[in-house]
Motif scaffolding. Structure first.
Motif, short mmCIF file in Angstrom:
data_model
loop_
_atom_site.label_atom_id
_atom_site.label_comp_id
_atom_site.label_asym_id
_atom_site.label_seq_id
_atom_site.Cartn_x
_atom_site.Cartn_y
_atom_site.Cartn_z
N PHE A 75 0.96 -1.04 -0.17
CA PHE A 75 0.16 -0.07 0.06
C PHE A 75 0.79 1.09 -0.15
CE2 PHE A 75 -3.26 -3.11 0.90
CZ PHE A 75 -4.38 -2.63 0.28
N LYS A 76 2.15 1.13 0.38
CA LYS A 76 3.03 2.19 0.64
C LYS A 76 3.32 2.51 -0.75
CE LYS A 76 4.77 1.88 5.18
NZ LYS A 76 5.85 1.46 6.02
N GLY A 77 3.58 1.61 -1.58
CA GLY A 77 4.17 1.88 -2.99
C GLY A 77 2.94 2.40 -3.89
N PHE A 78 1.86 2.32 -3.59
CA PHE A 78 0.86 3.13 -4.53
C PHE A 78 -0.05 3.99 -3.78
CE2 PHE A 78 -2.27 -0.04 -2.87
CZ PHE A 78 -3.40 0.58 -2.93
N LEU A 79 0.38 4.44 -2.63
CA LEU A 79 -0.60 5.44 -1.84
C LEU A 79 -0.59 6.86 -2.34
CD1 LEU A 79 -1.98 6.17 0.97
CD2 LEU A 79 0.21 6.83 1.83
N TRP A 80 0.53 7.41 -2.64
CA TRP A 80 0.59 8.67 -3.11
C TRP A 80 -0.21 9.02 -4.56
CZ3 TRP A 80 1.03 11.84 0.39
CH2 TRP A 80 2.02 11.24 1.65
N HIS A 81 -0.03 7.88 -5.45
CA HIS A 81 -0.82 7.84 -6.73
C HIS A 81 -2.37 7.49 -6.34
CE1 HIS A 81 -2.68 5.97 -10.50
NE2 HIS A 81 -1.67 6.80 -11.08
N PHE A 82 -2.93 6.75 -5.40
CA PHE A 82 -4.11 6.88 -4.89
C PHE A 82 -4.66 8.03 -4.52
CE2 PHE A 82 -7.33 5.48 -1.83
CZ PHE A 82 -8.06 4.23 -2.39
N ILE A 83 -3.87 8.69 -3.73
CA ILE A 83 -4.47 10.23 -3.30
C ILE A 83 -4.44 11.22 -4.33
CG2 ILE A 83 -3.82 11.85 -1.63
CD1 ILE A 83 -2.74 9.79 0.36
N LEU A 84 -3.17 11.35 -4.88
CA LEU A 84 -3.08 12.24 -5.91
C LEU A 84 -4.22 12.02 -7.10
CD1 LEU A 84 0.71 12.74 -5.86
CD2 LEU A 84 -1.05 14.27 -5.09
N THR A 85 -4.67 11.06 -7.38
CA THR A 85 -5.61 10.63 -8.37
C THR A 85 -6.93 10.55 -7.85
OG1 THR A 85 -5.38 8.21 -8.35
CG2 THR A 85 -4.11 9.51 -10.00
N ASN A 86 -6.83 11.00 -6.65
CA ASN A 86 -8.27 11.09 -6.01
C ASN A 86 -9.09 9.71 -6.28
OD1 ASN A 86 -10.10 12.11 -4.22
ND2 ASN A 86 -10.78 13.74 -5.53
N ARG A 87 -8.73 8.74 -6.01
CA ARG A 87 -9.52 7.52 -6.70
C ARG A 87 -10.67 7.25 -6.06
NH1 ARG A 87 -7.55 2.13 -7.79
NH2 ARG A 87 -5.25 2.95 -8.47
N LEU A 88 -10.71 7.56 -4.97
CA LEU A 88 -12.25 7.59 -4.34
C LEU A 88 -13.19 7.94 -4.79
CD1 LEU A 88 -11.22 6.97 -0.38
CD2 LEU A 88 -11.70 4.87 -2.02
N VAL A 89 -13.07 9.44 -5.05
CA VAL A 89 -13.98 10.21 -5.61
C VAL A 89 -14.30 9.88 -7.10
CG1 VAL A 89 -14.54 12.85 -6.49
CG2 VAL A 89 -13.40 12.14 -4.03
N ARG A 90 -12.86 9.60 -7.85
CA ARG A 90 -13.27 9.12 -9.30
C ARG A 90 -13.95 7.74 -9.46
NH1 ARG A 90 -8.15 10.38 -12.73
NH2 ARG A 90 -7.84 12.70 -12.15
N TYR A 91 -14.41 7.17 -8.36
CA TYR A 91 -15.23 5.82 -8.52
C TYR A 91 -16.53 6.39 -8.96
CZ TYR A 91 -12.11 2.69 -6.59
OH TYR A 91 -10.96 1.58 -6.02
N ALA A 92 -16.80 7.87 -8.68
CA ALA A 92 -18.40 8.05 -9.08
C ALA A 92 -18.51 8.20 -10.35
CB ALA A 92 -18.51 9.62 -8.21
N SER A 93 -17.64 8.31 -11.13
CA SER A 93 -17.75 8.74 -12.75
C SER A 93 -17.52 7.18 -13.41
CB SER A 93 -16.93 9.85 -13.34
OG SER A 93 -15.47 9.22 -13.46
N LEU A 94 -18.08 7.14 -14.79
CA LEU A 94 -17.72 5.83 -15.41
C LEU A 94 -16.40 5.85 -16.02
CD1 LEU A 94 -21.10 5.30 -17.39
CD2 LEU A 94 -20.20 3.90 -15.33
N SER A 95 -15.78 7.25 -16.42
CA SER A 95 -14.45 7.35 -16.56
C SER A 95 -13.47 7.11 -15.59
CB SER A 95 -14.28 8.62 -17.12
OG SER A 95 -14.27 9.79 -16.12
N GLY A 96 -13.87 7.32 -14.25
CA GLY A 96 -13.16 6.89 -13.08
C GLY A 96 -12.81 5.50 -13.13
N ILE A 97 -14.30 5.00 -13.00
CA ILE A 97 -13.92 3.07 -12.88
C ILE A 97 -13.33 2.58 -14.08
CG2 ILE A 97 -15.82 3.25 -11.34
CD1 ILE A 97 -17.68 1.81 -13.23
N GLU A 98 -13.54 3.33 -15.22
CA GLU A 98 -12.96 2.64 -16.59
C GLU A 98 -11.28 2.79 -16.21
OE1 GLU A 98 -12.95 2.78 -21.30
OE2 GLU A 98 -13.79 4.32 -20.20
#
Length: 197
Positions: free
Chosen positions: A119-142
């Motif tokens: 998780f440390k390895g992808f944490l910053w990418h996860f945060i900076l791409t705002n992954r949780l909020v991006r789940y709300a759009s179809l482009s985000g889940i794609e």
């Protein structure tokens, strides 16, 4: 369930949320090496996965996807359910997804030392791409599916998965709305039982 749902189902304790978030990476009895709140979250993660795997509504959703996506039907069901939760997050939780996500990201940073290396390895990418909020759009889940194809050898076409969702979203929404109250109730009971542990 996928990341957002696991965090959402953890209640308001940030350490429980983080434990639930990293639960897949903590195998066997290794959870005993974590402080109490994280342990509760890791064990809750396992309860959620077991409950979800055996729930008839989830089985129905997976069966619906099986002809098109085979053994990846469960993974896609998790992603679709996270999307449905994200796009109506205020309805299900009474709060803003954006505020919820950024509060969680802050907790991840503050508790960085407890995160498994994976998780440390992808944490910053996860945060900076705002992954949780991006789940709300179809482009985000794609995009999330694209990452899984690239890094986890998921053998599906993200575009085809989105087309399937668009064609079947009313049915998937109905299944999700039947499942969510059940899994929330189960999590509430588990957290209540473990409150004094």
């Amino acid at each position: 369930m996928n990341y957002l749902a696991h965090i959402f189902l953890s209640g308001d304790d940030r350490r429980v949320q983080i434990g639930n978030f990293v639960g897949d990476a903590v195998k066997g009895r290794a959870y005993e090496n974590y402080p109490l709140g994280f342990r509760k979250g890791i064990l809750l993660h396992r309860e959620i996965d077991d409950y979800t795997d055996h729930h008839p509504v989830v089985r129905e959703a997976i069966d619906m996807l099986r002809a098109d996506f085979g053994r990846y039907s469960g993974v896609l069901t998790d992603i679709y359910f996270d999307h449905l939760l994200a796009r109506n997050f205020r309805h299900y939780s009474g709060r803003s997804l954006r505020r919820f996500a950024w509060g969680f990201y802050g907790a991840l940073i503050l508790n960085y030392r407890y995160l498994p290396e994976r998780f440390k390895g992808f944490l910053w990418h996860f945060i900076l791409t705002n992954r949780l909020v991006r789940y709300a759009s179809l482009s985000g889940i794609e995009r999330s599916l694209g990452i899984m194809v690239e890094y986890k050898n998921l053998r599906i076409d993200p575009g085809a998965a989105i087309v399937f969702f668009e064609r079947n979203q009313e049915r998937l929404q109905e299944l999700f709305d039947r499942f969510l109250p059940d899994v929330r109730k189960m999590c509430h009971l588990v957290l209540e039982m473990n409150a004094n542990c």
